[in-house]
Write a protein that holds these residues in place. Structure first.
Motif, mmCIF file in Angstrom:
data_model
loop_
_atom_site.group_PDB
_atom_site.id
_atom_site.type_symbol
_atom_site.label_atom_id
_atom_site.label_comp_id
_atom_site.label_asym_id
_atom_site.label_seq_id
_atom_site.Cartn_x
_atom_site.Cartn_y
_atom_site.Cartn_z
ATOM 1 N N UNK A 111 30.136 46.889 38.097
ATOM 2 C CA UNK A 111 30.662 45.866 38.997
ATOM 3 C C UNK A 111 31.151 44.665 38.191
ATOM 4 N N UNK A 112 30.328 44.180 37.259
ATOM 5 C CA UNK A 112 30.696 43.021 36.448
ATOM 6 C C UNK A 112 31.882 43.342 35.543
ATOM 7 N N UNK A 113 31.928 44.548 35.006
ATOM 8 C CA UNK A 113 33.038 44.943 34.142
ATOM 9 C C UNK A 113 34.376 44.878 34.881
ATOM 10 N N UNK A 114 34.373 45.267 36.156
ATOM 11 C CA UNK A 114 35.614 45.178 36.946
ATOM 12 C C UNK A 114 36.075 43.714 37.066
ATOM 13 N N UNK A 115 35.144 42.792 37.242
ATOM 14 C CA UNK A 115 35.490 41.370 37.304
ATOM 15 C C UNK A 115 35.945 40.868 35.940
ATOM 16 N N UNK A 116 35.247 41.292 34.884
ATOM 17 C CA UNK A 116 35.644 40.883 33.529
ATOM 18 C C UNK A 116 37.062 41.369 33.225
ATOM 19 N N UNK A 121 42.824 40.499 32.243
ATOM 20 C CA UNK A 121 44.224 40.758 32.603
ATOM 21 C C UNK A 121 45.070 39.489 32.648
ATOM 22 N N UNK A 122 44.425 38.321 32.635
ATOM 23 C CA UNK A 122 45.171 37.063 32.583
ATOM 24 C C UNK A 122 45.997 36.977 31.304
ATOM 25 N N UNK A 123 45.440 37.461 30.198
ATOM 26 C CA UNK A 123 46.138 37.427 28.924
ATOM 27 C C UNK A 123 46.177 36.070 28.257
ATOM 28 N N UNK A 124 45.406 35.098 28.752
ATOM 29 C CA UNK A 124 45.420 33.752 28.183
ATOM 30 C C UNK A 124 44.100 33.442 27.474
ATOM 31 N N UNK A 125 43.835 32.158 27.229
ATOM 32 C CA UNK A 125 42.606 31.763 26.543
ATOM 33 C C UNK A 125 41.363 32.256 27.278
ATOM 34 N N UNK A 161 31.072 34.059 38.959
ATOM 35 C CA UNK A 161 32.521 34.242 38.996
ATOM 36 C C UNK A 161 33.143 32.869 39.222
ATOM 37 N N UNK A 162 34.185 32.553 38.456
ATOM 38 C CA UNK A 162 34.789 31.223 38.539
ATOM 39 C C UNK A 162 36.310 31.338 38.578
ATOM 40 N N UNK A 163 36.926 30.471 39.401
ATOM 41 C CA UNK A 163 38.372 30.353 39.498
ATOM 42 C C UNK A 163 38.756 28.916 39.192
ATOM 43 N N UNK A 164 39.816 28.749 38.422
ATOM 44 C CA UNK A 164 40.341 27.417 38.111
ATOM 45 C C UNK A 164 41.567 27.176 38.979
ATOM 46 N N UNK A 165 41.583 26.026 39.633
ATOM 47 C CA UNK A 165 42.688 25.667 40.515
ATOM 48 C C UNK A 165 43.487 24.533 39.903
ATOM 49 N N UNK A 183 34.326 41.979 49.076
ATOM 50 C CA UNK A 183 35.042 43.258 49.009
ATOM 51 C C UNK A 183 34.827 44.015 47.714
ATOM 52 N N UNK A 184 34.213 43.390 46.741
ATOM 53 C CA UNK A 184 34.030 44.058 45.443
ATOM 54 C C UNK A 184 32.763 44.889 45.356
ATOM 55 N N UNK A 185 31.946 44.840 46.384
ATOM 56 C CA UNK A 185 30.697 45.637 46.374
ATOM 57 C C UNK A 185 30.924 46.989 47.024
#
Length: 185
Positions: A111-116, A121-125, A161-165, A183-185
């Motif tokens: 589960x965590x690997x899918x989030x990682x 996939x961002x391809x950034x820092x 899990x963190x999102x930057x806005x 939905x990820x479970x």
């Protein structure tokens, strides 16, 4: 009487003045309205929490935690919603939405690997520190969408899990993150 050229110039100047004034006013009113909607949603659906379960959820040393709220995913699983901010230049302030999930058998390595992988996939820092192979991408002017997480890690026995806005948090953005996690479970 004004000539048609002068009249057009004055109408154009008036239109520019209206736009220059109206757009900032609209943005202030809209952000205030969204802030009120978000506060109402949090009060009605969650419980304010004193103290965040993760000491440094946003990685960046200048980022600070603003609020933490206890909530439940649609399936009933508890989580903590974390809001933060990071001062930038005068023109930009980053905001963060984090979701910390307490320990449970559903927080598997797969589960965590899918989030990682989503972070990678961002391809950034942020992708570089995801802990999984990440493609190198160049984002010239616009980075990945806000819906792509910047962090997926084990934290304090659970998962974070963190999102930057680059914009302010809103009801829609919070609900999107909660729905994505559920939905990820």
């Amino acid at each position: 009487m004004l000539g048609s050229g002068k009249r057009r110039l004055m109408v154009g100047a008036a239109a520019v003045l209206v736009l220059v004034t109206a757009i900032p006013v609209y943005m202030v009113v809209r952000s205030q309205t969204e802030g009120v909607r978000l506060a109402r949603m949090l009060r009605n659906e969650m419980t304010e929490r004193w103290g965040c379960p993760v000491p440094a959820p946003f990685v960046e040393p200048s980022a600070v935690v603003l609020d933490c709220w206890d909530g439940k995913l649609p399936g009933g699983r508890p989580f903590v919603l974390i809001f933060g901010t990071e001062p930038g230049s005068r023109a930009q302030v980053a905001n963060y939405i984090g979701i910390w999930l307490p320990p449970g058998p559903d927080l598997t390595d797969d589960w965590l690997l899918r989030w990682k992988q989503r972070v990678a996939d961002r391809g950034d820092w942020w992708a570089q520190r995801a802990g999984v192979p990440a493609p190198r991408r160049t984002h010239l002017f616009v980075g990945p969408p806000e819906g792509v997480p910047v962090r997926a890690d084990r934290a304090e026995g659970g998962a974070l899990l963190v999102w930057k806005l680059i914009t302010l948090p809103s009801v829609d953005k919070v609900r999107e993150r909660i729905d994505a996690v559920a939905g990820s479970f």
